[in-house]
Design a protein around this motif. Structure first.
Motif, short mmCIF file in Angstrom:
data_model
loop_
_atom_site.label_atom_id
_atom_site.label_comp_id
_atom_site.label_asym_id
_atom_site.label_seq_id
_atom_site.Cartn_x
_atom_site.Cartn_y
_atom_site.Cartn_z
N THR A 56 78.26 10.29 92.24
CA THR A 56 78.30 9.18 93.12
C THR A 56 77.13 8.38 93.58
O THR A 56 76.84 7.29 93.46
N PHE A 57 76.30 9.40 94.14
CA PHE A 57 75.03 9.05 94.77
C PHE A 57 74.03 8.31 93.58
O PHE A 57 73.69 7.28 93.99
N ARG A 58 74.27 8.88 92.24
CA ARG A 58 73.78 8.20 91.27
C ARG A 58 73.91 6.91 90.91
O ARG A 58 73.12 6.00 90.43
N GLN A 59 75.42 6.69 91.02
CA GLN A 59 75.91 5.41 90.94
C GLN A 59 75.28 4.22 91.63
O GLN A 59 75.26 3.04 91.42
N VAL A 60 74.64 4.73 92.85
CA VAL A 60 74.12 3.63 93.78
C VAL A 60 72.70 3.93 93.58
O VAL A 60 71.68 3.12 94.44
N GLY A 61 72.17 4.75 92.71
CA GLY A 61 70.61 4.62 92.43
C GLY A 61 69.97 5.46 93.04
O GLY A 61 68.85 5.61 93.19
N ILE A 62 70.69 6.77 93.80
CA ILE A 62 70.02 7.57 94.39
C ILE A 62 70.26 9.03 94.07
O ILE A 62 71.52 9.16 93.40
N GLU A 63 69.44 10.09 94.58
CA GLU A 63 69.90 11.61 94.42
C GLU A 63 70.40 12.08 95.80
O GLU A 63 70.03 11.49 96.90
N LEU A 64 70.81 13.28 95.58
CA LEU A 64 71.29 13.88 96.87
C LEU A 64 70.13 13.99 97.81
O LEU A 64 70.16 13.84 99.04
N GLU A 65 69.00 14.28 97.19
CA GLU A 65 67.72 14.61 97.98
C GLU A 65 67.29 13.57 98.92
O GLU A 65 66.25 13.58 99.72
N ASP A 66 67.55 12.45 98.25
CA ASP A 66 67.08 11.02 99.04
C ASP A 66 67.88 10.99 100.08
O ASP A 66 67.37 9.79 100.94
N LEU A 67 68.78 11.52 100.62
CA LEU A 67 69.42 11.36 101.88
C LEU A 67 68.65 11.40 103.08
O LEU A 67 68.05 12.55 103.29
N ASP A 68 68.60 10.37 104.12
CA ASP A 68 67.98 10.67 105.23
C ASP A 68 68.72 11.09 106.57
O ASP A 68 68.24 11.77 107.27
N VAL A 69 69.88 10.86 106.80
CA VAL A 69 70.73 11.00 107.87
C VAL A 69 72.04 11.55 107.38
O VAL A 69 72.87 10.73 106.53
N LEU A 70 72.48 12.46 107.94
CA LEU A 70 73.95 13.14 107.94
C LEU A 70 74.50 13.18 109.40
O LEU A 70 73.97 13.58 110.39
N ILE A 71 75.54 12.39 109.44
CA ILE A 71 76.49 12.22 110.81
C ILE A 71 77.75 12.76 110.62
O ILE A 71 78.55 12.60 109.64
N ALA A 72 78.16 13.85 111.46
CA ALA A 72 79.64 14.53 111.12
C ALA A 72 80.24 13.92 112.50
O ALA A 72 80.12 13.74 113.42
N THR A 73 81.67 13.78 111.93
CA THR A 73 82.87 13.33 112.68
C THR A 73 83.31 14.80 113.40
O THR A 73 83.35 14.42 114.87
N HIS A 74 83.15 15.92 112.87
CA HIS A 74 83.67 17.16 113.52
C HIS A 74 83.24 18.21 112.45
O HIS A 74 82.88 17.93 111.36
N HIS A 75 83.54 19.29 113.02
CA HIS A 75 82.74 20.61 112.35
C HIS A 75 83.93 21.12 111.07
O HIS A 75 83.39 22.03 110.55
N HIS A 76 85.02 20.68 111.06
CA HIS A 76 86.10 21.13 110.10
C HIS A 76 85.51 21.32 108.68
O HIS A 76 84.86 20.51 108.31
N ILE A 77 86.12 22.10 107.86
CA ILE A 77 85.37 22.40 106.54
C ILE A 77 85.33 21.22 105.54
O ILE A 77 84.47 20.94 105.09
N ASP A 78 86.46 20.37 105.74
CA ASP A 78 86.35 19.28 104.81
C ASP A 78 85.47 18.18 105.11
O ASP A 78 85.35 17.32 104.54
N HIS A 79 84.95 18.22 106.70
CA HIS A 79 84.00 17.19 106.99
C HIS A 79 82.61 17.63 107.28
O HIS A 79 81.80 16.67 107.05
#
Lengths: 333, 70
Positions: A56-79
């Motif tokens: 899905t990242f490739r569909q918007v023209g980026i790779e996973l490695e291009d991500l700059d910021v990660l924000i978590a709502t909470h610690h659960h495994i699915d999040h």
């Protein structure tokens, strides 16, 4: 095959990631900050989920490695389960509430423990009527615990707290602390866009688990916190609500009030049962949530959710707590 | 005007009135404007010669409102 990525607001993408349990999908949100990219929540660290993220990242023209910021709502495994892998590959600056980072760390610790149960929690189970002796420690754990599917960041780059504003490119992510489902749960608000990324706090069709666990402490009132958090989000003007499970929707105030009502009714049902007959949280849970054959992990969650309701009723003066024969019983006042 | 009627069963460990109230409160989370409830049937669940639960089957009625598209 249906697309796994949808642009729900200009530059804000909803990505549907698979889960091996119910609910079977988690929505995470990728935000184009025009010069930088941010991801809210991560999915689990399974090959299927990581593969979907990469595609899905490739569909918007980026790779996973291009991500700059990660924000978590909470610690659960699915999040937050894939945050370790995503950060190691992208070096994205990772944000989570302090209470959640500590819990992620503790989940890893429990995952490394042997088959012996967490010794400190046994008296807690017993006093709330849960038949802990009948269940092995392994049966009390979720299947993923101790596996690579949970690979969280435990030392984030930045702890976030209520009112913080994370500026990324031309976007401003406001942090709204919403304890209840998890003590350090946060809703992420984009004020200018009137978009609210709500994690598990405001799901459109289901309600998140709110429970009192052995590590919660005597003063814990997570249901009270959760209800206050439902009132709190209503102070913000949002037009598009982006939940972690279920479809996007618009009226968060209506849904927040529904959720408050839902818990009030559930509490009434529980108090009805203990009006003339004091009972433990386990006994009440068996009647309210059903005593039929269910995974013991679910029975535990039902017991601790019931306990959260009964404690909330006690704190608000509708029930009292009786200690008898090393058991905690609740009775309606 | 049109009204809609749904059937519910409230269950209380205490009384018939509480059983009706629990059913109406629960329905009210997602249905607005319930204005009448007709008690259709009352039964009791018995255990060891004592009433364990009151089960009250009701028909609850509410007005069907048209929603304007904004």
């Amino acid at each position: 095959m249906a697309s796994k990525i949808v642009e729900v607001h200009p530059g804000i993408y909803e990505i549907f990631l698979p889960l091996p349990m119910r609910p079977t999908i988690i929505n995470v949100y990728l935000v184009d900050c025009h010069g930088a990219w941010a991801l809210i929540d991560t999915g689990m660290n399974s090959p299927e989920s990581i593969g979907t993220l990469e595609d899905t990242f490739r569909q918007v023209g980026i790779e996973l490695e291009d991500l700059d910021v990660l924000i978590a709502t909470h610690h659960h495994i699915d999040h937050f389960g894939a945050s370790g892998q995503i950060r190691s590959r992208s070096h994205a600056t990772t944000h989570i509430h302090k209470l959640e980072a500590a819990r992620a760390d503790r989940m890893l610790f429990f995952g490394r423990m042997g088959p012996a149960d967490r010794p400190e929690s046994r008296p807690f189970f017993e006093k709330h009527g849960f038949p802990i002796e009948e269940h092995s420690a392994s049966g009390m754990r979720p299947a993923w615990m101790g596996t690579q599917m949970y690979f969280p960041v435990t030392e984030p780059d930045r702890f976030i707290d209520d009112g913080d504003v994370i500026e990324v490119g031309d976007r401003k992510f406001e942090v709204i602390w919403t304890p209840g489902h998890a003590p350090g749960h946060n809703v992420i608000f984009l004020r200018k866009e009137k978009v609210m990324i709500v994690g598990d706090h405001l799901l459109p069709k289901i309600t998140p688990h709110v429970g009192i666990y052995p590590d919660a402490g005597e003063a814990a009132n997570p249901l009270g916190d959760f209800i206050e958090s439902q009132k709190k989000v209503q102070r913000f003007d949002a037009e598009l609500i982006l939940p972690a499970h279920g479809g996007v929707y618009h009226d968060h105030r209506h849904r927040a009030n529904q959720i408050i009502e839902h818990h009030r009714c559930r509490e009434d049902e529980m108090l009805d049962l203990v009006r003339g007959k004091p009972q433990t949280a386990f006994e009440v849970a068996q009647q309210v949530f059903g005593g039929e054959e269910r995974p013991i992990f679910h029975v535990m969650a039902a017991t601790f959710e019931t306990l959260a309701h009964l404690e909330h009723a006690r704190i608000e003066g509708r029930a009292r707590r009786i200690e008898r024969d090393n058991r905690v019983l609740f009775q309606t006042l | 005007m049109v009204e809609k009627t749904i059937e519910l069963t409230g269950i209380s460990a205490n009384s018939v009135e509480d059983a009706v109230q629990l059913a109406i409160s629960r329905a009210g989370v997602t249905i607005k404007g319930i204005n009448a409830a007709h008690v259709e049937d009352i039964s009791a669940i018995i255990e060891n010669n004592r009433v364990l639960r009151w089960r009250v089957r009701i028909k609850a009625t509410f007005l069907v409102k048209d929603e304007l598209h904004e």
